[in-house]
Write an enzyme that holds these catalytic residues in place. Structure first.
Site, PDB file in Angstrom:
ATOM      1  N   TYR A 102      37.669  26.129  42.757  1.00  0.00           N
ATOM      2  CA  TYR A 102      39.491  26.501  42.727  1.00  0.00           C
ATOM      3  C   TYR A 102      39.404  27.397  42.410  1.00  0.00           C
ATOM      4  O   TYR A 102      38.570  28.636  41.552  1.00  0.00           O
ATOM      5  CB  TYR A 102      39.924  25.224  41.106  1.00  0.00           C
ATOM      6  CG  TYR A 102      39.351  24.019  41.149  1.00  0.00           C
ATOM      7  CD1 TYR A 102      38.779  23.539  42.105  1.00  0.00           C
ATOM      8  CD2 TYR A 102      39.986  23.626  39.872  1.00  0.00           C
ATOM      9  CE1 TYR A 102      39.471  21.893  42.528  1.00  0.00           C
ATOM     10  CE2 TYR A 102      39.636  21.995  39.775  1.00  0.00           C
ATOM     11  CZ  TYR A 102      39.709  21.299  40.958  1.00  0.00           C
ATOM     12  OH  TYR A 102      39.221  19.850  41.080  1.00  0.00           O
TER      13      TYR A 102
ATOM     14  N   PRO B 279      47.998  12.827  39.861  1.00  0.00           N
ATOM     15  CA  PRO B 279      48.785  11.885  39.011  1.00  0.00           C
ATOM     16  C   PRO B 279      49.948  11.990  39.016  1.00  0.00           C
ATOM     17  O   PRO B 279      50.595  10.460  39.370  1.00  0.00           O
ATOM     18  CB  PRO B 279      48.660  12.212  37.275  1.00  0.00           C
ATOM     19  CG  PRO B 279      47.974  13.424  37.119  1.00  0.00           C
ATOM     20  CD  PRO B 279      47.742  13.944  38.607  1.00  0.00           C
ATOM     21  N   LEU B 280      50.826  13.152  39.648  1.00  0.00           N
ATOM     22  CA  LEU B 280      51.748  12.822  40.142  1.00  0.00           C
ATOM     23  C   LEU B 280      51.655  12.945  41.865  1.00  0.00           C
ATOM     24  O   LEU B 280      52.850  12.347  42.611  1.00  0.00           O
ATOM     25  CB  LEU B 280      52.593  14.439  40.275  1.00  0.00           C
ATOM     26  CG  LEU B 280      52.504  14.518  38.871  1.00  0.00           C
ATOM     27  CD1 LEU B 280      53.096  16.146  38.689  1.00  0.00           C
ATOM     28  CD2 LEU B 280      53.250  13.633  37.470  1.00  0.00           C
ATOM     29  N   GLY B 281      50.862  12.820  42.667  1.00  0.00           N
ATOM     30  CA  GLY B 281      50.632  13.225  44.052  1.00  0.00           C
ATOM     31  C   GLY B 281      52.104  14.255  44.673  1.00  0.00           C
ATOM     32  O   GLY B 281      52.204  14.536  45.922  1.00  0.00           O
ATOM     33  N   GLY B 282      52.376  14.764  43.855  1.00  0.00           N
ATOM     34  CA  GLY B 282      53.228  15.889  43.893  1.00  0.00           C
ATOM     35  C   GLY B 282      54.452  15.793  43.078  1.00  0.00           C
ATOM     36  O   GLY B 282      54.779  14.633  42.758  1.00  0.00           O
TER      37      GLY B 282
END
Length: 314
Positions: free
Chosen positions: A82, A234-237
């Site tokens: 990252y 967890p949000l997918g965006g």
């Protein structure tokens, strides 16, 4: 007969309605029996763009990390790939620069097994060779200035290397005291079982969110065996478009969010927290206002009827 350890030691702790910090409002969970984390932490994958470049000003990322700790985040997830395709472990360096000396309760989780190179295509490749995992672990220890990594993941199985060899090397690193607990990521149910046959797996990190539930069987195993399940994406965006453009289910989620006067992202995170006591969240962002909103999701309470309403969306 051997007495069974209490559930809180094995991994679960009763959900607390309030906590001394915003990040603790959703309660705590024990990872591996001895690492207590608030159920909302911080992921750092968004520190990297799709092309492997740093996605925000480094000073703002360091400020975000400090703000997360101020809000009670005590679990930060990163990986050696990252941050940049040109500088190894840049995200780990950000964490060190921003937070060292670390708060005594801070758990830094990192990973090895992926290799990112901005100069080549494909950008991201896999390397699960034992010698690579060992050198990657030692490099992360140096960058983070740690004597031991609290939670170390095999980032992704490498089809060119027997999974047993990769996980076996993590077991050796654990025996040597370089890592405390072992996690696995991007695994199938079969690979998860293989890892558990070789070492004690403390956490699983697979893609999972309100619109992507393919890991339900792995989550069920984690809940049954008191293993932390840490969904990535967890949000997918953050927006409806990026969650899944055109998905009719989003209309129902947005309607519920409006009724409760909260953000769509907070509904998604609240559903995950309610979905299983095994779940610990690591939503990622590069913006402090989004960080604060994500952490505030720990105070969003969904009723049984609201959860059923979400589940009926499919």
């Amino acid at each position: 007969m051997r007495r069974r350890a209490p559930l809180y030691f094995l991994g679960w702790q009763p959900r607390r309605p309030e906590s001394h910090s915003p990040a603790g409002a959703a309660g705590q969970l024990w990872i591996g029996g001895d690492l207590q984390v608030n159920r909302i932490g911080l992921g750092t994958t968004e520190f990297t763009s799709a092309r492997g470049s740093v996605s925000a000003d480094p000073a703002s990322l360091r400020a975000l990390l400090r703000r997360a700790v101020e809000l009670g985040v005590n679990h930060i997830d990163c990986a050696d790939v990252y941050g940049s395709g040109l500088v190894d472990g840049l995200c780990e360096r950000f964490i060190y620069d921003a937070l060292y000396p670390y708060p005594p309760d801070l758990i830094i989780a990192t990973k090895a097994g992926q290799v990112r190179n901005a100069a080549r295509s494909p950008l991201q490749t896999l390397d699960g060779r034992p010698e690579h995992l060992r050198s990657a672990c030692e490099a992360s220890l140096k960058r983070l200035k740690l004597e031991q990594i609290a939670l170390y993941y095999m980032h992704q199985p490498d089809p060119k290397v027997p999974y047993e060899d990769s996980i076996g090397e993590l077991g050796k690193l654990q025996m040597e005291g370089k890592i405390r607990h072992i996690g696995v990521s991007n695994v199938s149910a079969e690979q998860f079982a293989t890892a558990r046959s070789l070492v004690s797996v403390a956490a699983v990190q697979n893609r999972y969110n309100i619109l992507a539930k393919q890991a339900d069987n792995i989550l069920a195993t984690c809940e049954r065996e008191h293993i932390a399940f840490i969904p990535f994406s967890p949000l997918g965006g953050r927006s409806a478009a990026t969650l899944n453009e055109g998905d009719a289910r989003l209309a129902g989620l947005k309607a519920l969010a409006e009724e409760k006067h909260v953000e769509l992202a907070q509904i998604v995170l609240a559903w995950l927290l309610a979905r299983s006591p095994a779940i610990v969240l690591i939503p990622g962002t590069t913006r402090i206002e989004h960080l604060e909103a994500d952490i505030a999701a720990g105070k969003v309470r969904l009723t049984k009827a609201e959860i059923e309403r979400i589940d009926r969306l499919g």
